[in-house]
Scaffold this motif. Structure first.
Motif, PDB file in Angstrom:
ATOM      1  N   ALA A 173      35.071  97.059   4.803  1.00 31.01           N
ATOM      2  CA  ALA A 173      36.444  96.698   4.448  1.00 31.01           C
ATOM      3  C   ALA A 173      37.331  97.929   4.290  1.00 31.01           C
ATOM      4  O   ALA A 173      38.527  97.890   4.608  1.00 31.01           O
ATOM      5  N   LEU A 174      36.749  99.021   3.791  1.00 27.21           N
ATOM      6  CA  LEU A 174      37.559 100.180   3.414  1.00 27.21           C
ATOM      7  C   LEU A 174      37.476 101.353   4.376  1.00 27.21           C
ATOM      8  O   LEU A 174      38.105 102.390   4.135  1.00 27.21           O
ATOM      9  N   GLY A 180      36.518 108.733   2.196  1.00 23.94           N
ATOM     10  CA  GLY A 180      35.093 108.656   1.910  1.00 23.94           C
ATOM     11  C   GLY A 180      34.405 107.564   2.691  1.00 23.94           C
ATOM     12  O   GLY A 180      33.387 107.816   3.361  1.00 23.94           O
ATOM     13  N   TYR A 181      34.948 106.366   2.654  1.00 24.64           N
ATOM     14  CA  TYR A 181      34.328 105.259   3.386  1.00 24.64           C
ATOM     15  C   TYR A 181      34.420 105.470   4.897  1.00 24.64           C
ATOM     16  O   TYR A 181      33.532 105.074   5.646  1.00 24.64           O
ATOM     17  N   GLU A 182      35.499 106.097   5.356  1.00 24.45           N
ATOM     18  CA  GLU A 182      35.630 106.351   6.791  1.00 24.45           C
ATOM     19  C   GLU A 182      34.650 107.415   7.271  1.00 24.45           C
ATOM     20  O   GLU A 182      34.438 107.566   8.480  1.00 24.45           O
ATOM     21  N   GLU A 183      34.043 108.156   6.342  1.00 25.30           N
ATOM     22  CA  GLU A 183      33.068 109.175   6.715  1.00 25.30           C
ATOM     23  C   GLU A 183      31.654 108.605   6.864  1.00 25.30           C
ATOM     24  O   GLU A 183      30.745 109.288   7.342  1.00 25.30           O
ATOM     25  N   ILE A 184      31.445 107.354   6.425  1.00 24.06           N
ATOM     26  CA  ILE A 184      30.110 106.753   6.436  1.00 24.06           C
ATOM     27  C   ILE A 184      29.781 106.233   7.840  1.00 24.06           C
ATOM     28  O   ILE A 184      30.600 105.562   8.473  1.00 24.06           O
ATOM     29  N   TYR A 213      30.242 114.639   3.261  1.00 28.71           N
ATOM     30  CA  TYR A 213      31.361 114.225   2.420  1.00 28.71           C
ATOM     31  C   TYR A 213      31.077 114.697   0.998  1.00 28.71           C
ATOM     32  O   TYR A 213      30.129 114.227   0.348  1.00 28.71           O
ATOM     33  N   ALA A 214      31.887 115.635   0.523  1.00 30.70           N
ATOM     34  CA  ALA A 214      31.594 116.320  -0.735  1.00 30.70           C
ATOM     35  C   ALA A 214      31.657 115.388  -1.943  1.00 30.70           C
ATOM     36  O   ALA A 214      30.815 115.475  -2.844  1.00 30.70           O
ATOM     37  N   ASP A 215      32.630 114.495  -1.975  1.00 29.60           N
ATOM     38  CA  ASP A 215      32.862 113.684  -3.170  1.00 29.60           C
ATOM     39  C   ASP A 215      32.262 112.292  -3.058  1.00 29.60           C
ATOM     40  O   ASP A 215      32.857 111.297  -3.484  1.00 29.60           O
ATOM     41  N   TRP A 216      31.071 112.195  -2.506  1.00 26.40           N
ATOM     42  CA  TRP A 216      30.428 110.896  -2.309  1.00 26.40           C
ATOM     43  C   TRP A 216      30.202 110.155  -3.619  1.00 26.40           C
ATOM     44  O   TRP A 216      30.091 108.914  -3.634  1.00 26.40           O
ATOM     45  N   GLN A 217      30.138 110.869  -4.748  1.00 26.97           N
ATOM     46  CA  GLN A 217      29.921 110.198  -6.030  1.00 26.97           C
ATOM     47  C   GLN A 217      31.129 109.372  -6.472  1.00 26.97           C
ATOM     48  O   GLN A 217      31.038 108.593  -7.419  1.00 26.97           O
ATOM     49  N   GLN A 245      38.659 118.759   6.844  1.00 29.42           N
ATOM     50  CA  GLN A 245      37.798 119.920   6.616  1.00 29.42           C
ATOM     51  C   GLN A 245      37.326 120.000   5.170  1.00 29.42           C
ATOM     52  O   GLN A 245      36.134 120.168   4.892  1.00 29.42           O
ATOM     53  N   VAL A 246      38.250 119.856   4.227  1.00 28.88           N
ATOM     54  CA  VAL A 246      37.894 120.075   2.817  1.00 28.88           C
ATOM     55  C   VAL A 246      36.997 118.969   2.295  1.00 28.88           C
ATOM     56  O   VAL A 246      36.139 119.203   1.435  1.00 28.88           O
ATOM     57  N   ASN A 247      37.166 117.756   2.796  1.00 31.31           N
ATOM     58  CA  ASN A 247      36.319 116.663   2.324  1.00 31.31           C
ATOM     59  C   ASN A 247      34.873 116.794   2.799  1.00 31.31           C
ATOM     60  O   ASN A 247      33.981 116.128   2.274  1.00 31.31           O
ATOM     61  N   GLN A 248      34.638 117.677   3.791  1.00 31.28           N
ATOM     62  CA  GLN A 248      33.283 117.954   4.256  1.00 31.28           C
ATOM     63  C   GLN A 248      32.713 119.234   3.650  1.00 31.28           C
ATOM     64  O   GLN A 248      31.551 119.559   3.868  1.00 31.28           O
ATOM     65  N   GLU A 249      33.553 119.944   2.879  1.00 27.55           N
ATOM     66  CA  GLU A 249      33.151 121.244   2.341  1.00 27.55           C
ATOM     67  C   GLU A 249      32.324 121.057   1.070  1.00 27.55           C
ATOM     68  O   GLU A 249      32.795 120.516   0.076  1.00 27.55           O
ATOM     69  N   LEU A 250      31.084 121.512   1.113  1.00 27.79           N
ATOM     70  CA  LEU A 250      30.180 121.337  -0.020  1.00 27.79           C
ATOM     71  C   LEU A 250      30.204 122.516  -0.993  1.00 27.79           C
ATOM     72  O   LEU A 250      29.631 122.425  -2.077  1.00 27.79           O
ATOM     73  N   ASP A 251      30.874 123.611  -0.626  1.00 27.96           N
ATOM     74  CA  ASP A 251      31.016 124.768  -1.510  1.00 27.96           C
ATOM     75  C   ASP A 251      32.278 124.573  -2.348  1.00 27.96           C
ATOM     76  O   ASP A 251      33.394 124.596  -1.800  1.00 27.96           O
ATOM     77  N   PRO A 252      32.155 124.376  -3.655  1.00 31.17           N
ATOM     78  CA  PRO A 252      33.332 124.077  -4.491  1.00 31.17           C
ATOM     79  C   PRO A 252      34.420 125.141  -4.420  1.00 31.17           C
ATOM     80  O   PRO A 252      35.612 124.812  -4.387  1.00 31.17           O
TER      81      PRO A 252
END
Length: 545
Positions: A132-133, A147-151, A171-175, A482-489
């Motif tokens: 849905a999202l 986030g949902y579009e990255e799944i 996706y860094a903010d999956w939580q 880019q930033v939503n895939q970045e795992l380095d804070p």
């Protein structure tokens, strides 16, 4: 992010609101559940009945709705005052990162977790929410696809009580995902998603359930869910009642409600502070007041005009006027993503960091808007008139708009303030783009970067998500990807500040000040108040003797 038209729906508190409070503490009058006697009604003021109880639908992403729906719906994580997450074990026995390439999260659902219609919460619910999202079906009128579009997929694990979520890219903010979680029974059909929750909540699964909605009395009543499998709620009921924001302080003083959100309203602050049995609670939260500028407005479609008007608006003077009477050092806010008490905050405002009336006049002249004497500027026979729409009964909106009106008079722009019913403000005006300027509060999340992408990424046709300014650029979109895939804070914060600098250049909106977290609460109200970045544990709210 949630939009808030007034001052009654985010967390806050404190004897002074000018200085940002700590981002790692809150003020809730914490009392162990075992020390509280069960019983009592929590009487909670709303500024309006939610137009849609589906929080993920565009009309439902409001603070008033979040206050109700969070008592009724599942969430994947609980958050502490410092924004640190822990698995919400009422709904998930474990949530684990089980692969980094591809990024895969395995959710094991609590075997007792059940919807109010008797069906178990399963992987099917998580899959339906993803579908849905994720933006693949534009018939879903969603507030955000982030986030949902990255799944890439949501599949069953060992059994229907385990979901394996695989991402197409990191996706860094999956939580932040699957909170709140809605049932497949209402997420699987776009019409039900869009309209099925407009009258009342449907299938729920929280410590509380809906007892009823009285639209004549403008109340929503929740009662404990008898089938709830977690800690039993301490309260007998939560009674939400629509009360005009400017009347809520009197309602608190008269014993009609148990707390009031003070925000930046000095009159409410003074009234609450002087009321016997009421204490002021404070925390530092992710919320801020801002001016949204409609880029589709004929007079504001030119970025040069937006820049010129922005130069004439003294944001520090607005912060002084709104925050100064609350005590502390008032500060304007110079970042769209980070609050001043968050790591990563820096000013990216550039030419708009300081007021520049002379520069504003010169830029308007250059843009072809001419002025004779003190008259309103004109161009091709059209006057430079800005229609500023604000909700009724919100003192901060009225004061901010009047200050902006006076500031723009200096550069020959006439601001016409239009006050509309607060219940219509978002649904009929902000969401539809029926304004030139407007002011309200953004209520943030524990994820400041990803949660803002739906506000600042370009609209896709009629699908604006939460970009009410309808302004953006491909460069901003690409950097968000880019930033939503970045795992380095640290790297993520650097990129986020690059995005913020571009937002200032586009003059998408002007951040005014970090909204003070000030709550005036019944001194006997426990485990409730100024939450900061923390989650509300509805089942733990109660009263001391």
């Amino acid at each position: 992010m949630s939009g808030c038209g007034g001052g009654n729906s985010d967390s806050g508190g404190g004897s002074g609101g000018g200085e940002p409070q700590s981002a790692t503490e809150n003020d809730l009058n914490p009392v162990d559940r075992d020390e509280l006697t069960p019983g009592g009604d929590l009487r909670w003021a709303l500024s309006e009945l939610p137009p849609n109880f589906n929080y993920h639908q565009l009309d439902g992403t409001l603070a008033d709705n979040a206050d109700v729906i969070e008592a009724l719906m599942p969430a994947a994580y609980d958050f502490a005052a410092d924004a640190s997450p822990t698995v919400n074990e009422d709904y998930f026995t474990s949530i684990e990162l089980t692969s980094e390439d591809p990024q895969t999260i395995t959710y094991t659902i609590n075997p007792d977790a059940t919807w109010s219609d008797g069906t178990p919460i399963t992987v099917a619910d998580m899959a339906a929410q993803w579908q849905a999202l994720n933006g693949s079906n534009t018939e879903y009128n969603v507030s955000s696809t982030t986030g949902y579009e990255e799944i890439a997929s949501v599949e069953q694990g060992e059994d229907e009580k385990q979901a394996v979520v695989t991402f197409a890219q990191p996706y860094a903010d999956w939580q932040a995902l699957f909170s709140p979680l809605y049932p497949a029974s209402t997420n699987s059909d776009p019409n039900v998603f869009n309209t099925g929750w407009t009258e009342q909540p449907q299938v729920t699964a929280g410590p509380f359930q809906l007892e009823g909605i009285d639209r004549t009395a403008q109340t929503i009543t929740l009662e404990p869910n008898p089938d709830w499998w977690g800690d039993a709620p301490l309260l007998d009921r939560i009674i939400y009642r629509v009360i005009s924001i400017d009347a809520q302080a009197d309602a608190l003083a008269n014993g009609e409600i148990d707390f009031v959100d003070i925000s930046s309203d000095v009159n409410t602050y003074q009234r609450a502070s002087s009321t016997p049995g009421v204490e002021i609670r404070r925390a530092g939260g992710p919320n801020f007041r801002h001016l949204t500028i409609n880029g589709t407005s004929p007079v504001l479609s030119d970025v040069n005009v937006r820049q010129a008007l922005a130069k004439a608006i003294d944001r520090q003077a607005i912060a002084d006027a709104l925050l100064g009477p609350l005590g502390g050092n008032a500060q304007k806010l110079d970042n769209h993503i980070f609050m001043s008490n968050q790591e990563g905050y820096q000013s990216n405002a550039g030419d708009l960091e300081s007021v520049d009336v002379e520069g504003a006049n010169a830029q308007l002249d250059e843009a072809g808007w001419t002025r004779e004497g003190d008259a309103t500027r004109t161009k091709d026979g059209q006057e430079l008139v800005v229609r500023m729409v604000i909700p009724s009964g919100v003192a901060s909106s009225a004061q901010e708009s009047q200050l902006i009106q006076g500031m723009l008079e200096q550069v020959g722009a006439r601001v016409e303030i239009e006050t509309v019913p607060s219940g219509d403000f978002f649904e009929q005006y902000v969401n539809t783009g029926d304004f030139d300027f407007t002011v309200f509060a953004w209520l943030g999340t524990q994820f400041p970067i990803s949660s803002t992408s739906s506000i600042y990424e370009q609209p896709q046709g009629e699908d604006i998500q939460q970009n009410y300014a309808r302004i953006g650029s491909q460069e901003i979109d690409d950097l968000y990807t880019q930033v939503n895939q970045e795992l380095d804070p640290e790297a993520a914060r650097e990129t986020a500040n690059e995005i913020d600098a571009l937002i200032w250049e586009e003059v998408h909106s002007l951040t005014l000040y970090q909204r003070p977290d000030l709550i005036g609460a019944n001194e006997k109200l426990a485990n409730f108040g100024a939450f900061g970045f923390a989650s509300v544990k509805y089942q733990d709210i109660g009263f001391t003797e």
